[in-house]
Design a protein around this motif. Structure first.
Motif, PDB file in Angstrom:
ATOM      1  N   ALA A  20       0.874  -1.252   0.284  1.00 16.49           N
ATOM      2  CA  ALA A  20      -0.185   0.571  -0.351  1.00 16.49           C
ATOM      3  C   ALA A  20       0.829   1.474   0.231  1.00 16.49           C
ATOM      4  CB  ALA A  20      -0.969   0.191   1.354  1.00 16.49           C
ATOM      5  N   ILE A  21       2.139   1.236   0.773  1.00 12.48           N
ATOM      6  CA  ILE A  21       2.994   2.537   0.779  1.00 12.48           C
ATOM      7  C   ILE A  21       3.492   2.808  -0.612  1.00 12.48           C
ATOM      8  CG2 ILE A  21       5.267   3.310   1.403  1.00 12.48           C
ATOM      9  CD1 ILE A  21       3.844   1.987   4.294  1.00 12.48           C
ATOM     10  N   GLU A  22       3.797   1.257  -1.260  1.00 21.31           N
ATOM     11  CA  GLU A  22       4.313   2.101  -2.717  1.00 21.31           C
ATOM     12  C   GLU A  22       3.275   2.623  -3.665  1.00 21.31           C
ATOM     13  OE1 GLU A  22       6.138  -1.290  -4.206  1.00 21.31           O
ATOM     14  OE2 GLU A  22       7.250  -2.854  -1.960  1.00 21.31           O
ATOM     15  N   TYR A  23       2.030   1.915  -3.670  1.00 22.12           N
ATOM     16  CA  TYR A  23       1.109   2.613  -4.577  1.00 22.12           C
ATOM     17  C   TYR A  23       0.851   3.781  -4.244  1.00 22.12           C
ATOM     18  CZ  TYR A  23      -0.366  -2.461  -5.838  1.00 22.12           C
ATOM     19  OH  TYR A  23      -0.544  -3.581  -5.713  1.00 22.12           O
ATOM     20  N   GLN A  24       1.032   4.608  -2.805  1.00 19.35           N
ATOM     21  CA  GLN A  24       0.930   5.689  -2.853  1.00 19.35           C
ATOM     22  C   GLN A  24       2.053   7.336  -2.758  1.00 19.35           C
ATOM     23  OE1 GLN A  24      -2.295   7.320  -1.236  1.00 19.35           O
ATOM     24  NE2 GLN A  24      -3.184   5.285  -1.707  1.00 19.35           N
ATOM     25  N   HIS A  25       3.182   6.359  -2.749  1.00 15.83           N
ATOM     26  CA  HIS A  25       4.487   6.685  -2.985  1.00 15.83           C
ATOM     27  C   HIS A  25       4.255   6.604  -4.599  1.00 15.83           C
ATOM     28  CE1 HIS A  25       7.251   7.113   0.506  1.00 15.83           C
ATOM     29  NE2 HIS A  25       6.793   6.105   0.882  1.00 15.83           N
ATOM     30  N   GLU A  26       3.912   6.312  -5.121  1.00 16.99           N
ATOM     31  CA  GLU A  26       3.736   5.917  -7.161  1.00 16.99           C
ATOM     32  C   GLU A  26       2.109   6.951  -7.594  1.00 16.99           C
ATOM     33  OE1 GLU A  26       2.875   2.139  -8.414  1.00 16.99           O
ATOM     34  OE2 GLU A  26       4.611   1.296  -7.622  1.00 16.99           O
ATOM     35  N   ALA A  27       1.440   6.962  -6.314  1.00 17.92           N
ATOM     36  CA  ALA A  27       0.385   8.108  -7.005  1.00 17.92           C
ATOM     37  C   ALA A  27       1.104   9.974  -6.423  1.00 17.92           C
ATOM     38  CB  ALA A  27      -1.026   7.972  -6.055  1.00 17.92           C
ATOM     39  N   TRP A  28       1.944   9.518  -5.453  1.00 19.19           N
ATOM     40  CA  TRP A  28       2.374  11.414  -5.402  1.00 19.19           C
ATOM     41  C   TRP A  28       3.126  11.605  -5.826  1.00 19.19           C
ATOM     42  CZ3 TRP A  28       0.953  13.492  -0.172  1.00 19.19           C
ATOM     43  CH2 TRP A  28       1.253  14.890  -0.114  1.00 19.19           C
ATOM     44  N   ALA A  29       4.131  10.317  -6.677  1.00 19.52           N
ATOM     45  CA  ALA A  29       5.098  11.022  -7.471  1.00 19.52           C
ATOM     46  C   ALA A  29       4.449  11.447  -8.708  1.00 19.52           C
ATOM     47  CB  ALA A  29       6.226  10.105  -7.997  1.00 19.52           C
ATOM     48  N   ASP A  30       2.922  10.750  -9.010  1.00 21.50           N
ATOM     49  CA  ASP A  30       2.718  10.924 -10.579  1.00 21.50           C
ATOM     50  C   ASP A  30       2.059  12.330 -10.561  1.00 21.50           C
ATOM     51  OD1 ASP A  30       3.815   8.705 -11.488  1.00 21.50           O
ATOM     52  OD2 ASP A  30       0.770   7.942 -11.596  1.00 21.50           O
ATOM     53  N   GLY A  31       1.176  12.599  -8.656  1.00 21.83           N
ATOM     54  CA  GLY A  31       0.717  13.964  -8.328  1.00 21.83           C
ATOM     55  C   GLY A  31       1.060  14.938  -9.264  1.00 21.83           C
ATOM     56  N   ILE A  32       2.880  14.612  -8.461  1.00 29.21           N
ATOM     57  CA  ILE A  32       4.135  16.014  -7.882  1.00 29.21           C
ATOM     58  C   ILE A  32       4.542  16.146  -9.596  1.00 29.21           C
ATOM     59  CG2 ILE A  32       6.011  16.538  -7.458  1.00 29.21           C
ATOM     60  CD1 ILE A  32       3.977  16.736  -5.223  1.00 29.21           C
ATOM     61  N   SER A  33       4.577  15.117 -10.393  1.00 25.10           N
ATOM     62  CA  SER A  33       4.872  15.530 -11.749  1.00 25.10           C
ATOM     63  C   SER A  33       3.633  15.937 -12.748  1.00 25.10           C
ATOM     64  CB  SER A  33       5.882  13.995 -12.538  1.00 25.10           C
ATOM     65  OG  SER A  33       4.194  13.005 -12.632  1.00 25.10           O
ATOM     66  N   GLU A  34       3.217  16.076 -12.488  1.00 25.03           N
ATOM     67  CA  GLU A  34       1.766  16.576 -13.139  1.00 25.03           C
ATOM     68  C   GLU A  34       1.284  18.468 -12.163  1.00 25.03           C
ATOM     69  OE1 GLU A  34      -0.204  15.635 -15.405  1.00 25.03           O
ATOM     70  OE2 GLU A  34       1.336  13.632 -15.651  1.00 25.03           O
ATOM     71  N   GLY A  35       2.567  18.704 -11.522  1.00 23.80           N
ATOM     72  CA  GLY A  35       2.757  19.975 -11.092  1.00 23.80           C
ATOM     73  C   GLY A  35       1.446  20.141 -10.132  1.00 23.80           C
ATOM     74  N   ILE A  36       0.879  18.958  -8.625  1.00 24.35           N
ATOM     75  CA  ILE A  36      -0.285  19.253  -8.189  1.00 24.35           C
ATOM     76  C   ILE A  36       0.972  19.304  -6.938  1.00 24.35           C
ATOM     77  CG2 ILE A  36      -1.879  18.505  -6.303  1.00 24.35           C
ATOM     78  CD1 ILE A  36      -2.579  16.707  -9.407  1.00 24.35           C
ATOM     79  N   GLU A  37       0.888  20.656  -6.253  1.00 22.14           N
ATOM     80  CA  GLU A  37       1.210  21.187  -4.897  1.00 22.14           C
ATOM     81  C   GLU A  37       0.894  20.080  -3.567  1.00 22.14           C
ATOM     82  OE1 GLU A  37      -1.027  22.985  -6.600  1.00 22.14           O
ATOM     83  OE2 GLU A  37       0.259  24.127  -7.236  1.00 22.14           O
ATOM     84  N   PRO A  38       2.696  19.945  -2.824  1.00 25.53           N
ATOM     85  CA  PRO A  38       2.180  18.166  -2.404  1.00 25.53           C
ATOM     86  C   PRO A  38       1.376  19.014  -0.767  1.00 25.53           C
ATOM     87  CG  PRO A  38       3.925  19.355  -2.244  1.00 25.53           C
ATOM     88  CD  PRO A  38       3.387  20.201  -3.135  1.00 25.53           C
ATOM     89  N   GLU A  39       0.605  20.553  -0.808  1.00 26.22           N
ATOM     90  CA  GLU A  39      -0.708  19.952   0.168  1.00 26.22           C
ATOM     91  C   GLU A  39      -2.254  19.809  -0.157  1.00 26.22           C
ATOM     92  OE1 GLU A  39       1.603  22.364  -0.371  1.00 26.22           O
ATOM     93  OE2 GLU A  39       2.936  23.070   1.024  1.00 26.22           O
ATOM     94  N   ILE A  40      -2.492  19.799  -1.971  1.00 27.15           N
ATOM     95  CA  ILE A  40      -3.227  20.008  -2.429  1.00 27.15           C
ATOM     96  C   ILE A  40      -3.853  18.054  -2.680  1.00 27.15           C
ATOM     97  CG2 ILE A  40      -4.153  19.535  -4.431  1.00 27.15           C
ATOM     98  CD1 ILE A  40      -3.567  22.664  -5.003  1.00 27.15           C
ATOM     99  N   LEU A  41      -1.982  17.432  -2.661  1.00 26.62           N
ATOM    100  CA  LEU A  41      -2.381  15.911  -2.546  1.00 26.62           C
ATOM    101  C   LEU A  41      -2.696  15.541  -1.353  1.00 26.62           C
ATOM    102  CD1 LEU A  41       1.049  15.983  -4.790  1.00 26.62           C
ATOM    103  CD2 LEU A  41      -1.293  14.893  -5.482  1.00 26.62           C
ATOM    104  N   ALA A  42      -2.190  15.961  -0.467  1.00 28.85           N
ATOM    105  CA  ALA A  42      -2.432  15.189   1.421  1.00 28.85           C
ATOM    106  C   ALA A  42      -3.784  15.672   1.593  1.00 28.85           C
ATOM    107  CB  ALA A  42      -1.282  15.874   2.162  1.00 28.85           C
ATOM    108  N   GLU A  43      -4.293  16.445   1.404  1.00 31.08           N
ATOM    109  CA  GLU A  43      -5.839  16.888   2.150  1.00 31.08           C
ATOM    110  C   GLU A  43      -6.932  15.806   0.736  1.00 31.08           C
ATOM    111  OE1 GLU A  43      -9.146  20.545   1.690  1.00 31.08           O
ATOM    112  OE2 GLU A  43      -7.118  21.050   1.487  1.00 31.08           O
TER     113      GLU A  43
END
Length: 85
Positions: A20-43
């Protein structure tokens, strides 16, 4: 190597958590690469997780998770530079 049933259950739960942690890391990295700010991803991640937890296990489980996470934050469990002694 003999393991009790509870030890096997614990091992399986650990493996699932790691996946599950690996899936979350991948989703986080995808969001960051798309320009989504960390705070928005976290929320969004928190909102989605709580929605699904409420749907599947109810309010008590969601509140219990929030309490556990609060304790972990206070203890510094999520700090990137945490030193284990």
């Amino acid at each position: 190597m003999n393991h009790s049933l509870s030890e096997l259950d614990e091992l399986i739960a650990h493996e699932k958590k790691q996946a599950a942690i690996e899936y979350q890391h991948e989703a986080w990295a995808d969001g960051i690469s798309e320009g989504i700010e960390p705070e928005i991803l976290a929320e969004a991640a928190f909102a989605n997780a709580l929605t699904e937890l409420l749907r599947s296990t109810g309010e008590d489980a969601a509140l219990g998770l929030l309490d556990k996470l609060r304790e972990q934050i206070i203890a510094g469990d999520f700090l990137p530079n945490r030193i284990l002694q």
